[in-house]
Scaffold this motif. Structure first.
Motif, PDB file in Angstrom:
ATOM      1  N   ASP A 447      17.435  10.530 -49.094  1.00 23.35           N
ATOM      2  CA  ASP A 447      17.545   9.187 -49.401  1.00 23.35           C
ATOM      3  C   ASP A 447      17.021   8.243 -48.491  1.00 23.35           C
ATOM      4  OD1 ASP A 447      17.860   6.950 -51.583  1.00 23.35           O
ATOM      5  OD2 ASP A 447      19.318   6.435 -50.231  1.00 23.35           O
ATOM      6  N   ARG A 448      17.702   8.546 -47.384  1.00 26.24           N
ATOM      7  CA  ARG A 448      17.131   7.606 -46.023  1.00 26.24           C
ATOM      8  C   ARG A 448      15.819   7.721 -45.735  1.00 26.24           C
ATOM      9  NH1 ARG A 448      20.381   4.630 -43.306  1.00 26.24           N
ATOM     10  NH2 ARG A 448      20.897   4.010 -45.446  1.00 26.24           N
ATOM     11  N   ASN A 449      15.322   9.154 -45.823  1.00 27.49           N
ATOM     12  CA  ASN A 449      14.112   9.367 -45.393  1.00 27.49           C
ATOM     13  C   ASN A 449      13.082   8.595 -46.204  1.00 27.49           C
ATOM     14  OD1 ASN A 449      14.841  10.982 -42.942  1.00 27.49           O
ATOM     15  ND2 ASN A 449      14.787  12.831 -44.099  1.00 27.49           N
ATOM     16  N   LYS A 450      13.432   8.804 -47.592  1.00 25.16           N
ATOM     17  CA  LYS A 450      12.602   8.088 -48.550  1.00 25.16           C
ATOM     18  C   LYS A 450      12.464   6.574 -48.280  1.00 25.16           C
ATOM     19  CE  LYS A 450      11.908   7.677 -53.574  1.00 25.16           C
ATOM     20  NZ  LYS A 450      12.010   6.246 -53.624  1.00 25.16           N
ATOM     21  N   GLN A 451      13.710   6.014 -47.888  1.00 26.35           N
ATOM     22  CA  GLN A 451      13.615   4.874 -47.807  1.00 26.35           C
ATOM     23  C   GLN A 451      12.882   4.155 -46.266  1.00 26.35           C
ATOM     24  OE1 GLN A 451      18.058   4.214 -47.588  1.00 26.35           O
ATOM     25  NE2 GLN A 451      17.737   2.903 -49.624  1.00 26.35           N
ATOM     26  N   LEU A 452      12.900   4.893 -45.625  1.00 28.63           N
ATOM     27  CA  LEU A 452      12.284   4.621 -44.329  1.00 28.63           C
ATOM     28  C   LEU A 452      10.965   4.932 -44.286  1.00 28.63           C
ATOM     29  CD1 LEU A 452      14.507   6.340 -41.515  1.00 28.63           C
ATOM     30  CD2 LEU A 452      14.482   3.994 -41.995  1.00 28.63           C
ATOM     31  N   ALA A 453      10.538   5.845 -45.243  1.00 30.10           N
ATOM     32  CA  ALA A 453       9.090   5.804 -45.449  1.00 30.10           C
ATOM     33  C   ALA A 453       8.443   4.681 -46.268  1.00 30.10           C
ATOM     34  CB  ALA A 453       8.621   7.306 -46.251  1.00 30.10           C
ATOM     35  N   SER A 464       7.724  -8.080 -42.239  1.00 28.17           N
ATOM     36  CA  SER A 464       8.758  -8.879 -42.199  1.00 28.17           C
ATOM     37  C   SER A 464      10.168  -8.174 -42.511  1.00 28.17           C
ATOM     38  CB  SER A 464       8.582 -10.247 -43.053  1.00 28.17           C
ATOM     39  OG  SER A 464       9.956 -10.870 -42.988  1.00 28.17           O
ATOM     40  N   ARG A 465      10.054  -7.349 -43.626  1.00 27.35           N
ATOM     41  CA  ARG A 465      11.018  -6.564 -44.156  1.00 27.35           C
ATOM     42  C   ARG A 465      11.452  -5.429 -43.007  1.00 27.35           C
ATOM     43  NH1 ARG A 465      14.748  -5.147 -47.479  1.00 27.35           N
ATOM     44  NH2 ARG A 465      15.263  -3.080 -47.982  1.00 27.35           N
ATOM     45  N   TYR A 466      10.202  -4.847 -42.657  1.00 29.85           N
ATOM     46  CA  TYR A 466      10.487  -3.820 -41.665  1.00 29.85           C
ATOM     47  C   TYR A 466      11.183  -4.329 -40.292  1.00 29.85           C
ATOM     48  CZ  TYR A 466       9.089   0.023 -38.539  1.00 29.85           C
ATOM     49  OH  TYR A 466       9.157   1.144 -37.680  1.00 29.85           O
ATOM     50  N   LYS A 467      10.810  -5.392 -39.844  1.00 30.93           N
ATOM     51  CA  LYS A 467      11.259  -6.022 -38.744  1.00 30.93           C
ATOM     52  C   LYS A 467      13.102  -6.294 -38.784  1.00 30.93           C
ATOM     53  CE  LYS A 467       7.519  -8.031 -36.493  1.00 30.93           C
ATOM     54  NZ  LYS A 467       6.921  -9.529 -36.006  1.00 30.93           N
ATOM     55  N   TYR A 468      13.328  -6.730 -40.129  1.00 31.89           N
ATOM     56  CA  TYR A 468      14.637  -7.008 -40.635  1.00 31.89           C
ATOM     57  C   TYR A 468      15.669  -5.929 -40.513  1.00 31.89           C
ATOM     58  CZ  TYR A 468      18.442  -8.682 -43.326  1.00 31.89           C
ATOM     59  OH  TYR A 468      19.774  -8.982 -43.755  1.00 31.89           O
ATOM     60  N   ILE A 469      14.928  -4.649 -41.357  1.00 30.56           N
ATOM     61  CA  ILE A 469      15.719  -3.445 -41.425  1.00 30.56           C
ATOM     62  C   ILE A 469      15.615  -2.639 -40.061  1.00 30.56           C
ATOM     63  CG2 ILE A 469      16.023  -1.308 -42.469  1.00 30.56           C
ATOM     64  CD1 ILE A 469      16.705  -3.712 -44.255  1.00 30.56           C
ATOM     65  N   ILE A 470      14.565  -2.314 -39.456  1.00 26.72           N
ATOM     66  CA  ILE A 470      14.634  -1.411 -38.313  1.00 26.72           C
ATOM     67  C   ILE A 470      15.014  -2.072 -37.196  1.00 26.72           C
ATOM     68  CG2 ILE A 470      13.077   0.071 -37.055  1.00 26.72           C
ATOM     69  CD1 ILE A 470      13.480   0.968 -39.854  1.00 26.72           C
TER      70      ILE A 470
END
Length: 622
Positions: A447-453, A464-470
Motif C-alpha cells: 500500500d505504501r509503495n502504491k501511494q509513493l508511486a 506541491s503535494r509531493y513536497k508536502y508529503i515527502i
C-alpha cells in the motif's frame, strides 16, 4: 592478479596504517588545540524514556500552530501513518447482545487492515439510561482502550484484591474492583454514551489473538529482505516505520470509525478515555484525529517516564518532544487527566502548570484539568472515574444535573465477553501467528509503495503535494531545517598558501549548543562556486596527504577557481575524542542491550534520539 597477506604481515600493516592516518590528521589544520574537542551538546548522553520531558508553551496561537503542525506530523511519521494507509471497509460484525436492564453489551470484531481484526465489547444505554445524552436522537460515542492490565477486557483482580481495594476507598463495589475497565464502560453507558472497549494487540489481551504476543520483540527468523517475509521489530520493518505502536494507533482509528458509523452516535460528540498504556492510546488518537472532542487519559501524562511498552514507542516519536507537549496538541479541545503515586506524581508542579499556561494562551483556561490522587498507586479507580464522568457530562453535554454516583453492576467474565464462538470462529492457520504478521506487513508495504508511486508529480498541484508529503517526512527524519542566519563563523587561523587562502575555525549553532570545525580553502581568483567536502572518517583532514600537502584532486578543484569548505562532522576529524573510534551504533543501556527480545526494539533508542546520520547532517549546517 591477487595479493595474499599472512597474519604476520597484516599485523605489521595495521600499526603502519594507523600511523599514516595519525600523520595525516596531525598535518591537517585544526580549529582547536590537540586534545581539545568542540563544546558540542551532541556529545551528551543519549536520552531514554525515563528522562525529563518538559514543555515550553508558545507565546501566541500563531507560534503554537507552526509547532503543533510539526509535532503532529512527527507523531504520524513515527508510526508509519504519513500518509495515512488506504482506508478499507471495516466489515464490522456485531453479535451476542445481552440486555443488562439499563445498558446492553454486544460483541464486536472489525477489520482495521484487510484480514486484521480489532475486537471488543460494545456498551449501549438502555432502559432508564436512554433518558439522557440524546440530542436530536443522537448519543455521544466513546472509545476506551484498556491499557496493560492482564487480560485486558477479561481482567479480573479477584475477590480478595477487590476487598482490599474497597477497604482502601479505591472502589465501592466488588464488580468494579474486579474490573475497573468494565466499570467505566457500564458507568458511561448508564450516563447515555455508546462505548466501545477494544482490545490492544496480542493474545495477552482478550480476543486480539492474531499476533499471539503483545511484545514479540526482535526475532532473527523474522528478518528478511524478501517482500512479505519480514515481521515487526526487524530492520526491514523499522526502516519502513512499520511498528506495533503504529498498528495499535491505526486500530484506534478504526475503533473510532466504527463508533462514528453507528446510526445512533453523534459524530460531533466523540471522546476517548483509558489509563496507563490505554491513556497513551487515548491521547494519541485524540491528537491526530480532531473528531475526538474531549479526552480523559488517566495516570500516564507526565514529564517523567513516557511509556515502557513497544506499543508506546516508535522511532522519531519523542525526539525533542514528549507526552506533555502531545497533551497540549488537544487544545483548545477539553482535556482532563488524573495523577497518582507513580511517575505522574509530580504533575501538579511539573507539566500541568505549563498545560494551564498553554490553555490560557489558547483562550480556554477552563478546558484543562488534572486531579491528583497521590494516596493511590497506579489506577483508574472509583474516585478517578467520578472525575471523568463529571468532565464528560459537561463537555459531551450528557444532560445530568450532576453525574450519578457509580452504581453496582453484574461482573461479566471471559466466557461472557469473548467475541469468538462456533458461529464466529477465531482466526487460525494463515490468519494468525507469524504468517498473519507477515501478510499484514506485506499489505502495509504494498500500500505504501502504491501511494509513493502515485505521489510522483505530473503538474504543479502534484509537485506541491509531493513536497508536502515527502518533504514533510524527511523534515521529521532529519529533524533539522536550514536556517543560515543562525550560523556564526569564528575564525581561528588564517594562512596564505600562495595559490589560496586557508582559513580554519568553528561554525557555531549557539541556539542548540553545537560546534563544527571547518576549513575554507579560498582560491585567489574565485569563480563563485563552492564544493562542500565531507568525509565520514577523517573529516577535513582528508583534504591533505600525510606530508601536509593538498591531495591532487583537491588542488585541481582550487586551480579551477572553486572554493572548498571541509567540515568535521560528528565523531570525525578533531571532533573525535582522543582514543575514540567512530561509533558503530547507538545504544540505550537496559534497552538496546536488554535481555528480553522486546527490549531490543530500536524505538527505545531512536524514539528519543536522532540517528547518527541525522545528527551528522546537523540542524543548521546542511
Amino acid at each position: 592478479m591477487s595479493t595474499h597477506h599472512s597474519p604476520r604481515s597484516l599485523a605489521l600493516l595495521i600499526p603502519l596504517a594507523l600511523a599514516m592516518f595519525a600523520s595525516i590528521a596531525a598535518a591537517a589544520p585544526r580549529a582547536l588545540p590537540v586534545g581539545e574537542v568542540p563544546a558540542d551538546s551532541r556529545f551528551g548522553p543519549l536520552k531514554n524514556l525515563d528522562g525529563y520531558f518538559p514543555f515550553k508553551p508558545s507565546a501566541t496561537p500563531e507560534e503554537w500552530k507552526k509547532r503543533a503542525d510539526y509535532v503532529r506530523r512527527q507523531i504520524l511519521v513515527s508510526q508509519g501513518l504519513w500518509p495515512m494507509p488506504t482506508r478499507t471497509p471495516l466489515k464490522a460484525v456485531v453479535h451476542g447482545k445481552v440486555d443488562m436492564g439499563d445498558y446492553t453489551i454486544e460483541k464486536v470484531y472489525l477489520e482495521s487492515y484487510p484480514g486484521h481484526y480489532v475486537t471488543g465489547s460494545l456498551f449501549r444505554p438502555a432502559g432508564d439510561s436512554l433518558k439522557h445524552a440524546a440530542i436530536n436522537g443522537k448519543r455521544p460515542g466513546v472509545i476506551s482502550p484498556h491499557g496493560h492490565w492482564g487480560g485486558g477486557r477479561f481482567y479480573d483482580a479477584g475477590e480478595n484484591n477487590a476487598k482490599r481495594l474497597i477497604a482502601a476507598g479505591e472502589e465501592a463495589f466488588t464488580a468494579a474492583a474486579r474490573n475497573h475497565m468494565q466499570a467505566r464502560s457500564v458507568g458511561l453507558a448508564r450516563l447515555g454514551c455508546v462505548v466501545f472497549q477494544y482490545d490492544m494487540i496480542g493474545g495477552d489481551y482478550a480476543d486480539s489473538i492474531q499476533i499471539p504476543q503483545h511484545r514479540p520483540g526482535v526475532r532473527a527468523h523474522m528478518n528478511s529482505d524478501k517482500p512479505g517475509q519480514w515481521g515487526f521489530f526487524s530492520p526491514q520493518a523499522d526502516l519502513r516505520l512499520q511498528n506495533m505502536m503504529g498498528l495499535q494507533t491505526y486500530n484506534s482509528i478504526a475503533a473510532l470509525d466504527f463508533v462514528a458509523s453507528l446510526p445512533e452516535v453523534d459524530g460531533k460528540r466523540l471522546a476517548a478515555t483509558g489509563a496507563s498504556g490505554g491513556a497513551t492510546q487515548t491521547f494519541m488518537i485524540a491528537v491526530i484525529d480532531d473528531r475526538i472532542t474531549t479526552a480523559f487519559p488517566a495516570v500516564m501524562i507526565s514529564t517523567a517516564m513516557q511509556g515502557g511498552c513497544t506499543c508506546e514507542n516508535a522511532p522519531y516519536l519523542r525526539v525533542n518532544t514528549g507526552n506533555i507537549e502531545f497533551a497540549a496538541l488537544m487544545a483548545p479541545r477539553p482535556l482532563s487527566m488524573s495523577a497518582a503515586n507513580d511517575w505522574t506524581k509530580e504533575m501538579m508542579t511539573k507539566g500541568f502548570p505549563e498545560l494551564q499556561q498553554h490553555y490560557k494562551m489558547m483562550g480556554v483556561p477552563d478546558h484543562v484539568e488534572c486531579v491528583p490522587y497521590l494516596q493511590y498507586g497506579h489506577n483508574y479507580n472509583y474516585p478517578s472515574r467520578q472525575v471523568m464522568y463529571k468532565w464528560f457530562n459537561t463537555h459531551l453535554k450528557l444532560g445530568h444535573a450532576q453525574p450519578q454516583t457509580e452504581r453496582d453492576f453484574k461482573f461479566l467474565a471471559r466466557n461472557d465477553l469473548t467475541v469468538w464462538n462456533e458461529e464466529h470462529p477465531k482466526p487460525t492457520g494463515e490468519k494468525a501467528g507469524e504468517a498473519h504478521e507477515k501478510t499484514l506487513i506485506k499489505w502495509m508495504t504494498d500500500d505504501r509503495n502504491k501511494q509513493l508511486a502515485e505521489l510522483v508529480p505530473a503538474d504543479e498541484a502534484g509537485l506541491s503535494r509531493y513536497k508536502y508529503i515527502i518533504g514533510g517526512g524527511w523534515d521529521v527524519l532529519v529533524g533539522r531545517n536550514i536556517r543560515p542566519k543562525s550560523i556564526e563563523w569564528e575564525l581561528k587561523n588564517k594562512a596564505d598558501r600562495q595559490s589560496h587562502l586557508e582559513m580554519t575555525g568553528l561554525l557555531h549553532d549557539r541556539e542548540n549548543g553545537e560546534q563544527v570545525p571547518a576549513v575554507f580553502l579560498y582560491p585567489k581568483e574565485w569563480n563563485k562556486k563552492v564544493v562542500i567536502w565531507v568525509d565520514g572518517q577523517d573529516g577535513k583532514a582528508s583534504l591533505f596527504q600525510n606530508d601536509g600537502a593538498l591531495r591532487p584532486d583537491v588542488r585541481k578543484i582550487l586551480e579551477r577557481g572553486t572554493s572548498i569548505c571541509a567540515i568535521d562532522i560528528l565523531h570525525t576529524g578533531e571532533v573525535l575524542k582522543a582514543g575514540e573510534k567512530p561509533p558503530v551504533k547507538q545504544t540505550i543501556k537496559g534497552y538496546s542491550d536488554g535481555k528480553q527480545p522486546w527490549m531490543q526494539f530500536s524505538g527505545y533508542t531512536y524514539g528519543y534520539n536522532h540517528s547518527l546520520f541525522a545528527r551528522r547532517v546537523g540542524r543548521r549546517f546542511a
